[in-house]
Design an enzyme around this catalytic site. Sequence first.
Site, PDB file in Angstrom:
ATOM      1  CB  SER A   1      -0.960  -0.035   1.192  1.00 16.83           C
ATOM      2  OG  SER A   1      -1.997   0.895   1.024  1.00 16.83           O
TER       3      SER A   1
ATOM      4  CG  ASP B   1      -6.748  -3.049  -3.483  1.00 19.06           C
ATOM      5  OD1 ASP B   1      -7.467  -2.225  -2.894  1.00 19.06           O
ATOM      6  OD2 ASP B   1      -5.571  -3.279  -3.155  1.00 19.06           O
TER       7      ASP B   1
ATOM      8  CG  HIS C   1      -5.953  -2.230   0.477  1.00 18.44           C
ATOM      9  ND1 HIS C   1      -5.162  -1.977  -0.620  1.00 18.44           N
ATOM     10  CD2 HIS C   1      -5.407  -1.524   1.501  1.00 18.44           C
ATOM     11  CE1 HIS C   1      -4.202  -1.147  -0.287  1.00 18.44           C
ATOM     12  NE2 HIS C   1      -4.321  -0.859   1.000  1.00 18.44           N
TER      13      HIS C   1
END
Length: 762
Positions: A294, A379, A408
Amino acid sequence: MKKSLIVLWLVVVTALPLMAQVVGKQIVVTVEPDHRDWTYTTGQTANFNVEVRRSGTLVDDVNVDYEAGPEMYPEVKKNVTLKDGTMKWRGTMKQPGFYRLKVVAHVGGKDYEGMCTAAFSPEKLQPTTVMPQDFESYWQRAIQEARWTSLEPTKRLLPERSTKDVDVYEVSFQNMRWNSRTYGILSVPVKPGKYPALLRVPGAGVRPYSGDVWTAAQGIITLEIGIHGIPVTMEQGVYDNLQNGGLHDYWNYGTDDRDQSYYKRVVLGCIRALDYIEQYTPWNGRDLGVTGSSQGGFLSLATAGLDRRVTCYGVVHGAMCDHMAALSGRACGWPHWFYWNKGKGMERQIETSRYYDGVNFARLITDRQQGWFSFGYNDDVVPPTTAYATYNIVKGPKELSPYPLTKHFWFQEQWDEWQQWLFDHLLATKAKSLAQRLTTLREHGYMAGHQDDPFYGVTWEWEQGRSDVLETVGDYPAVMGFDLGGIEMGDEKNLDSVPFTRIREELIAHHERGGIVTLSWHPRNPLTGGTAWDVTSTLTVRSILPGGSQHTKFTLWLERIAQFLETLKDKDGQPVPIIFRPWHENNGSWFWWGQKLCSDEEFHGLWNMTQDYFTNRGFDNLLWSYSPNLDGGWTWDRFMKRYPGNDRVTLIGEDAYQWGTERDFLQAVDADLKFLSQFAKDNGKLLAMTECGLKNMTDATWWTRVLKPVMDRHPLSYFLLWRNYKKEYFGPSPELPCAADYRKLYKSQNVLFLKEIEKLKN
């Protein structure tokens, strides 16, 4: 009363370990595509099947909301009741991208979500973000200015986290100005020595860190940093208060000024972390990785792009990529700064965002840095559109391992693959280190090689210390080739009458001089007893595969090679790295393993059996080279028929001799190298002319007039001229007319011999 309470407390505490954990949900919504890899070409139709199940059975009359269209921009939103709990949907895209069908079922007052995101020609996605002209100079200047502030490190042992194998510390060092510090957890192997290192960079949030003791126990220094300038070992409540207080939405701080952006200090902190690793840890000075997910994926791209010390990087659902995509109505990277209003009235923020876009850092990554990318198609924080476009823009060697179902988060299998990839690249084998060296040398040119160079020449044989190349130019070739043919029979000499003891001596000597060595093998025909050129039977390869009549014999042959390989050790007792080139020229039919002598399937079986034998024996010093003969018209389909696979090949070679006219040779070589260069680039492989030459040098200017111009057009690691002896020679000798041309070749800036590669190594 007190006794009763104590008894009750004991019963509860005792029962707790027996209680089942809450895992999963009874209601499951599945959205399934009709392509198993979730991938389509533009213009194709993706067919989705939706099912809502309770305890594994379909739910009748279930109410659902669904939306469908390009991710983040659904074109359809509806509410329907599914009579039998199922639904069909079709979707397509005319442009590369990701098409998402999201279904939310309402059962018993609760919502249950299912999703499928189909990829349409994702390999063609390109980012929209434009790199500022001063992007690289801005960041290099910022790094230089940050280094005006000394690190002034602190280091505190954490005995409660340390083990018998790993010492764990909380460390800090100054970042871009005095008293602005970066904190982290350093884990270092206890055993004295030099180690590879890994920088772990964090995802978004405010939290403490525990360090990476497991990776350090495997022999890798790890530094896990925080980004907020606060110690990373405080109580959780402190970070919760900061998350909801002064650091709330920190990613939005300073978005209208590149010098005031919150992330300027963060990015520079990553570079200073590498400075700390270099100056204050037992790093080996060679192998250095960075990885994160991320926000950490973005920081991995930034660190690798800005710092050439990084040799490998792992990016998992990398955020902060392609911010400007929202301006054209396309899925944009977290934190989606311009999604809601397409950036209207945010001109300064748009300009600033270009300096903090992972795409632009990715554009700086070089072919000396290995990358691994992974993300989920589902995601909804980091869009796969941005993740794939970022991957596509990277020019260096890279691997992609998508896990379509993930959102995610990551699956255990994904995590395991991620960590194993890092281990494989940081705990480099001798072969991988050789591959890295070849990659580095390729930046300076291509190496000159010669087969059997120290054994005999045009006018001599078996004289110790002689070399036609050395006597012609005063330097050894960078690459020396040797052959193992005959060792399978237990012979003392190879097929060219060179004693294997002498091969061992000269191979090790050239390695100790700093040179590179390669081994080929022309084995006897195990079925007929003839030479490698005995092509009287089409059953030879089949006979040595498992279950074949000659399998036991061939296994003994492999064992004899293994015994020889075990003796190839340097002065420190370490295995010599070797380019191993078995089963060469297999697209011809002059060897018993050739095109017309065995099927493609049988050839693959032969290659795999050979490679697996040596791999299982632990020979991680062998760099495997696949070397077909000059073709003149390679196509993808024909090349792939016998190509062993990317997981089995590091170097792609071609054997190319001028047997006919110069024109035919040049046309064929140039066409082949053009195809192979692109294949090597696309698949992260090295490229070489593993054999080449003009018999008896009938053209005294052939090397510089014919061979060199065509080699100059392609990214070769080396070329290897075949051997010299009295009746047939392909290399130079001082008394030959071609000697002057070879000296001219030697003086070429981009042709590397031993002295040059040894200088570059040091």
